[in-house]
Motif scaffolding. Structure first.
Motif, PDB file in Angstrom:
ATOM      1  N   ASP A  58       0.852  -1.337  -0.153  1.00  0.00           N
ATOM      2  CA  ASP A  58       0.047   0.038  -0.017  1.00  0.00           C
ATOM      3  C   ASP A  58       0.683   1.341  -0.012  1.00  0.00           C
ATOM      4  OD1 ASP A  58       0.794  -0.611   2.590  1.00  0.00           O
ATOM      5  OD2 ASP A  58      -0.781   0.466   3.592  1.00  0.00           O
ATOM      6  N   VAL A  59       2.142   1.320   0.820  1.00  0.00           N
ATOM      7  CA  VAL A  59       2.935   2.271   0.616  1.00  0.00           C
ATOM      8  C   VAL A  59       3.470   2.643  -0.713  1.00  0.00           C
ATOM      9  CG1 VAL A  59       4.931   3.090   1.654  1.00  0.00           C
ATOM     10  CG2 VAL A  59       3.433   2.061   3.029  1.00  0.00           C
ATOM     11  N   LYS A  60       3.824   1.546  -1.388  1.00  0.00           N
ATOM     12  CA  LYS A  60       4.348   1.469  -2.775  1.00  0.00           C
ATOM     13  C   LYS A  60       3.346   1.989  -3.788  1.00  0.00           C
ATOM     14  CE  LYS A  60       7.344  -2.595  -2.444  1.00  0.00           C
ATOM     15  NZ  LYS A  60       7.751  -3.808  -2.942  1.00  0.00           N
ATOM     16  N   VAL A  61       1.972   1.687  -3.639  1.00  0.00           N
ATOM     17  CA  VAL A  61       1.119   2.178  -4.351  1.00  0.00           C
ATOM     18  C   VAL A  61       0.870   3.549  -4.200  1.00  0.00           C
ATOM     19  CG1 VAL A  61      -1.261   2.015  -5.005  1.00  0.00           C
ATOM     20  CG2 VAL A  61      -0.035  -0.087  -4.696  1.00  0.00           C
ATOM     21  N   ASP A  62       0.538   3.935  -2.893  1.00  0.00           N
ATOM     22  CA  ASP A  62       0.419   5.508  -2.717  1.00  0.00           C
ATOM     23  C   ASP A  62       1.586   6.493  -3.338  1.00  0.00           C
ATOM     24  OD1 ASP A  62      -1.973   5.022  -1.553  1.00  0.00           O
ATOM     25  OD2 ASP A  62      -1.118   4.859   0.534  1.00  0.00           O
ATOM     26  N   ARG A  63       2.790   6.035  -3.133  1.00  0.00           N
ATOM     27  CA  ARG A  63       4.119   6.813  -3.357  1.00  0.00           C
ATOM     28  C   ARG A  63       4.013   6.974  -5.061  1.00  0.00           C
ATOM     29  NH1 ARG A  63       8.955   5.204   1.108  1.00  0.00           N
ATOM     30  NH2 ARG A  63       7.642   6.118   2.741  1.00  0.00           N
ATOM     31  N   LEU A  64       3.909   5.696  -5.564  1.00  0.00           N
ATOM     32  CA  LEU A  64       3.726   5.846  -7.166  1.00  0.00           C
ATOM     33  C   LEU A  64       2.862   6.671  -7.508  1.00  0.00           C
ATOM     34  CD1 LEU A  64       5.230   4.642  -9.500  1.00  0.00           C
ATOM     35  CD2 LEU A  64       3.740   2.678  -9.371  1.00  0.00           C
ATOM     36  N   GLN A  65       1.573   6.593  -7.175  1.00  0.00           N
ATOM     37  CA  GLN A  65       0.524   7.335  -7.440  1.00  0.00           C
ATOM     38  C   GLN A  65       0.783   8.975  -7.521  1.00  0.00           C
ATOM     39  OE1 GLN A  65      -2.951   6.042  -5.595  1.00  0.00           O
ATOM     40  NE2 GLN A  65      -3.382   4.431  -7.429  1.00  0.00           N
ATOM     41  N   GLU A  66       1.337   9.411  -6.346  1.00  0.00           N
ATOM     42  CA  GLU A  66       1.490  10.658  -6.120  1.00  0.00           C
ATOM     43  C   GLU A  66       2.840  11.297  -6.869  1.00  0.00           C
ATOM     44  OE1 GLU A  66       2.512  13.722  -2.184  1.00  0.00           O
ATOM     45  OE2 GLU A  66       3.030  11.398  -2.272  1.00  0.00           O
ATOM     46  N   LEU A  67       3.656  10.317  -7.051  1.00  0.00           N
ATOM     47  CA  LEU A  67       4.669  10.582  -7.926  1.00  0.00           C
ATOM     48  C   LEU A  67       4.491  11.070  -9.439  1.00  0.00           C
ATOM     49  CD1 LEU A  67       7.921  11.231  -8.543  1.00  0.00           C
ATOM     50  CD2 LEU A  67       7.939   8.703  -8.773  1.00  0.00           C
ATOM     51  N   ASN A  68       3.396  10.181  -9.851  1.00  0.00           N
ATOM     52  CA  ASN A  68       2.897   9.956 -11.160  1.00  0.00           C
ATOM     53  C   ASN A  68       2.236  11.099 -11.476  1.00  0.00           C
ATOM     54  OD1 ASN A  68       4.231   7.682 -12.145  1.00  0.00           O
ATOM     55  ND2 ASN A  68       2.354   6.516 -11.702  1.00  0.00           N
TER      56      ASN A  68
END
Length: 469
Positions: free
Chosen positions: A356-366
């Protein structure tokens, strides 16, 4: 469908780039297309995992590539290119006949001859790559790739490439120039020099200059091939910040055929994370490279790669990556959340981050990457751009497609291209629509350039005024 299935395995990344096998098959009058998950997988997919998944099915379901002599030769993926593991693979899958590393591609005809005698063949030993390794297939009639260095000596803790591609081996500049001259004679106009770590070109070649530096570097190579007649654009990829020098930047600014686009992965905006990745540079070092590029080539496009949620990455460290993206303003960034690769150091570290941390960080970065790309793209609005047409838009036959010198994909609904039989043509187009990664142009602003017009445009400070008088 033939009842007998032949099999051989090939390095995934080499196959994707078309540097081996496909060109050889065509040179021998055979045909082949990359099929199946092992050849359509994303480039960062684990080669070992792909093999594991492929071996979990019947050998008849392995990804296929070519049909010859009434039999299908199947290409899978050699996971390690070591003899013991390759021999074990052949024992597990008797339908496979040949396991080979890309350094043996130039011997494929000999290896297949041994297969035809009924042998199972392993060709994975390290050897110097011979110059005839590449008969690369060209999917474009305008743009071509030329490999200049194979392998990788880096040891990034997340990356499987060094263990599957082998040590760095640079081709001699004379051989590279000869290949480019041959491509120019066939009508190609743009060359992209390729290497997993292209800035390291020449480290393994002998020779020291009177000034005490290596005789063969990427800078020297660019200078050596720049005057190949008929080649109008030169690009190179992929760069590593550790080896990206000021001398290289100055050469790119001074050599008119070298395009103003640089793909330089930074991977993280935090020095501690970069150290854990074993990248060999700091954020400040990366920042100074970009500053120097923009000092010499203010309109240069910068693209990059970045990984978030690396093992142990704190929220503060992740925020520094966001800050670097905001500060630099990339034209494009390839983003990824960290995914463990088998037999890499980071895969075994205990501080893996939850999904869930990976998903959240990737979405914010994108979201940030997309916004910055749009901001960078806005500078093209209303501008006149030189486009090298590469062909017809496959989604709209009434449009042609090409790229700017800064590697921006463009399309134009022009009919004037049909007035010439030459596909490789330059257009001057005025941008009327801007997307983060795409430019659209009006038909009535199209100007066709022949070679004389292109040379005149390259010399003038105001190309549009010169050409439209």
């Amino acid at each position: 469908m033939p009842s007998h299935t032949r099999g051989l395995t090939l390095d995934l990344d080499a196959a994707l780039k078309g540097i081996v096998m496909f060109g050889w098959l065509e040179a021998e009058g055979l045909s082949g297309e990359p099929l199946g998950e092992a050849f359509t997988a994303e480039r960062d997919a684990s080669i070992r995992e792909l093999m594991r998944r492929s071996m979990g099915r019947s050998a008849a379901d392995l990804p296929g590539v070519a049909e010859t002599r009434g039999m299908f030769h199947r290409l899978g993926v050699d996971p390690t290119k070591t003899r013991p593991s390759s021999e074990a693979l052949l024992r597990r899958v008797p339908e496979l006949d040949l396991v080979m590393g890309p350094q043996h591609a130039n011997r494929l005809d000999t290896l297949l001859a041994r297969v035809e005698t009924g042998q199972q063949v392993v060709a994975t030993d390290e050897q110097h790559i011979l110059e005839d390794i590449t008969t690369a297939r060209r999917d474009s009639k305008v743009c071509a790739w030329v490999n200049v260095i194979y392998g990788c000596n880096e040891r990034c803790t997340y990356c499987v490439v060094p263990s599957v591609r082998g040590k760095e081996q640079s081709r001699l500049p004379e051989a590279i120039r000869l290949e480019m001259e041959g491509l120019a004679a066939q009508g190609f106009k743009e060359i992209t020099l390729l290497g997993q770590n292209i800035d390291a070109y020449g480290r393994d070649l002998p020779g020291i200059t009177p000034e005490g530096r290596r005789q063969h570097t990427l800078t020297d190579l660019l200078q050596a091939v720049h005057d190949v007649e008929g080649i109008e654009r030169i690009r190179f990829a992929t760069s590593h910040p550790r080896y990206f020098t000021e001398r290289l930047i100055d050469a790119c600014a001074d050599l008119e055929k070298v395009c103003e686009h640089f793909h330089i992965p930074f991977q993280s905006g935090d020095d501690a994370v970069l150290k854990a990745m074993a990248r060999g540079y700091t954020v400040d070092r990366y920042r100074r490279i970009i500053e120097r590029i923009r000092e010499r080539m203010p309109d240069a496009a910068i693209s990059a790669d970045v990984i978030v949620a690396f093992p142990g990455e704190t929220d503060a460290q992740y925020r520094r990556t966001l800050e670097l993206v905001e500060e630099i303003g990339f034209d494009q960034v390839n983003t990824a959340a960290y995914s463990p690769r088998p037999n890499t150091p980071a895969a075994d570290w205990p501080d893996q981050l939850p999904e869930d941390v990976k998903v959240d960080r990737l979405q914010e970065l994108n979201t940030l990457v997309e916004r910055k790309a749009r901001e960078r793209s806005a500078r093209y609005a209303g501008r006149i751009e030189q486009i090298l047409v590469e062909g017809t838009n496959p989604k709209d036959p009434e449009q042609v497609m090409g790229r700017t010198r800064t590697n921006r994909l463009t399309r134009s609904p022009t009919t004037r291209l049909r007035q010439t039989t030459q596909l490789a043509i330059h257009l001057l187009l005025q941008t009327t629509y801007v997307h983060a990664q795409l430019l659209q142009h009006r038909t009535n602003q199209t100007v066709l350039l022949n070679n004389q017009g292109l040379q005149q445009m390259q010399r003038t400070q105001n190309p549009m005024l010169t050409l439209l008088r």
